[in-house]
Design a protein around this motif. Structure first.
Motif, PDB file in Angstrom:
ATOM      1  N   UNK A 129       0.875  -1.307   0.085  1.00 46.22           N
ATOM      2  CA  UNK A 129       0.154   0.027   0.039  1.00 46.22           C
ATOM      3  C   UNK A 129       0.771   1.349   0.054  1.00 46.22           C
ATOM      4  N   UNK A 130       1.889   1.136   0.857  1.00 50.79           N
ATOM      5  CA  UNK A 130       2.736   2.548   0.932  1.00 50.79           C
ATOM      6  C   UNK A 130       3.374   2.698  -0.446  1.00 50.79           C
ATOM      7  N   UNK A 131       4.106   1.753  -1.212  1.00 53.27           N
ATOM      8  CA  UNK A 131       4.484   1.813  -2.349  1.00 53.27           C
ATOM      9  C   UNK A 131       3.386   2.377  -3.540  1.00 53.27           C
ATOM     10  N   UNK A 132       2.510   1.841  -3.444  1.00 47.68           N
ATOM     11  CA  UNK A 132       1.344   2.406  -4.330  1.00 47.68           C
ATOM     12  C   UNK A 132       1.043   3.969  -4.116  1.00 47.68           C
ATOM     13  N   UNK A 133       1.001   4.192  -2.992  1.00 41.35           N
ATOM     14  CA  UNK A 133       0.404   5.563  -2.652  1.00 41.35           C
ATOM     15  C   UNK A 133       1.702   6.627  -3.051  1.00 41.35           C
ATOM     16  N   UNK A 136       1.813   7.043  -6.826  1.00 38.24           N
ATOM     17  CA  UNK A 136       0.891   8.039  -7.251  1.00 38.24           C
ATOM     18  C   UNK A 136       1.109   9.491  -6.898  1.00 38.24           C
ATOM     19  N   UNK A 137       1.707   9.483  -5.894  1.00 41.82           N
ATOM     20  CA  UNK A 137       2.028  10.894  -5.483  1.00 41.82           C
ATOM     21  C   UNK A 137       3.275  11.440  -5.978  1.00 41.82           C
ATOM     22  N   UNK A 138       4.142  10.593  -6.506  1.00 41.70           N
ATOM     23  CA  UNK A 138       5.360  10.887  -7.274  1.00 41.70           C
ATOM     24  C   UNK A 138       4.868  11.208  -8.877  1.00 41.70           C
ATOM     25  N   UNK A 139       3.711  10.900  -9.496  1.00 38.67           N
ATOM     26  CA  UNK A 139       3.252  10.834 -10.456  1.00 38.67           C
ATOM     27  C   UNK A 139       3.432   9.927 -11.745  1.00 38.67           C
TER      28      UNK A 139
END
Length: 153
Positions: A129-133, A136-139
């Motif tokens: 989950x952390x890697x996914x978010x 996404x945050x880094x685009x």
């Protein structure tokens, strides 16, 4: 008494470590250890499963993926074409190995009930989950599954 050369271990024997066995009485640190074990058991993993094969009628592929989403309610989104599809969803599992094993069984286990095309799995990505978010945050990761549902490519 062990037979054999002095100092030699029997063939195939690995070093063994002894661990203590609990008495069944809960100590002050046991609740914390139990909560930590439960937290480890409930990690969320983002799964992207890619399947591909011979062409199938688009309407049948869509209907099959909609049935799969009904049978497996944790599916976020599916994208499809006549010869391939991508399924994205969250899976709860103890570790990556368990999440991947469940994901690799998904297509085959639901093939008959959802009348899925006889395609093979050609790709699998499992990230926590952390890697996914973070992605996404880094685009540069997959955008959040929106709109949720079954959509053509």
């Amino acid at each position: 008494m062990r037979l054999g050369r002095p100092g030699a271990s029997p063939r195939g024997a690995a070093e063994r470590t002894l661990t203590s066995v609990g008495t069944g009485e809960a100590g002050p640190g046991d609740a914390v250890a139990h909560d930590a074990a439960r937290a480890e058991a409930s990690r969320l993993w983002h799964i992207t499963l890619s399947v591909s094969g011979s062409e199938a009628p688009l309407r049948e592929v869509r209907r099959a993926l909609e049935q799969l989403a009904h049978d497996h309610p944790f599916l976020l989104t599916s994208r499809y074409a006549t010869d391939h599809a991508e399924i994205r969803y969250w899976e709860e599992a103890r570790d990556l190995h368990d999440a991947a094993a469940v994901a690799l069984r998904l297509w085959g286990e639901h093939r008959a009930s959802a009348k899925l095309p006889p395609w093979e799995i050609v790709g699998l990505e499992v990230i926590d989950r952390d890697t996914y978010h973070q992605r996404v945050a880094e685009g540069y990761g997959p955008p959040p599954a929106s709109p949720v549902g079954v959509h053509p490519f």
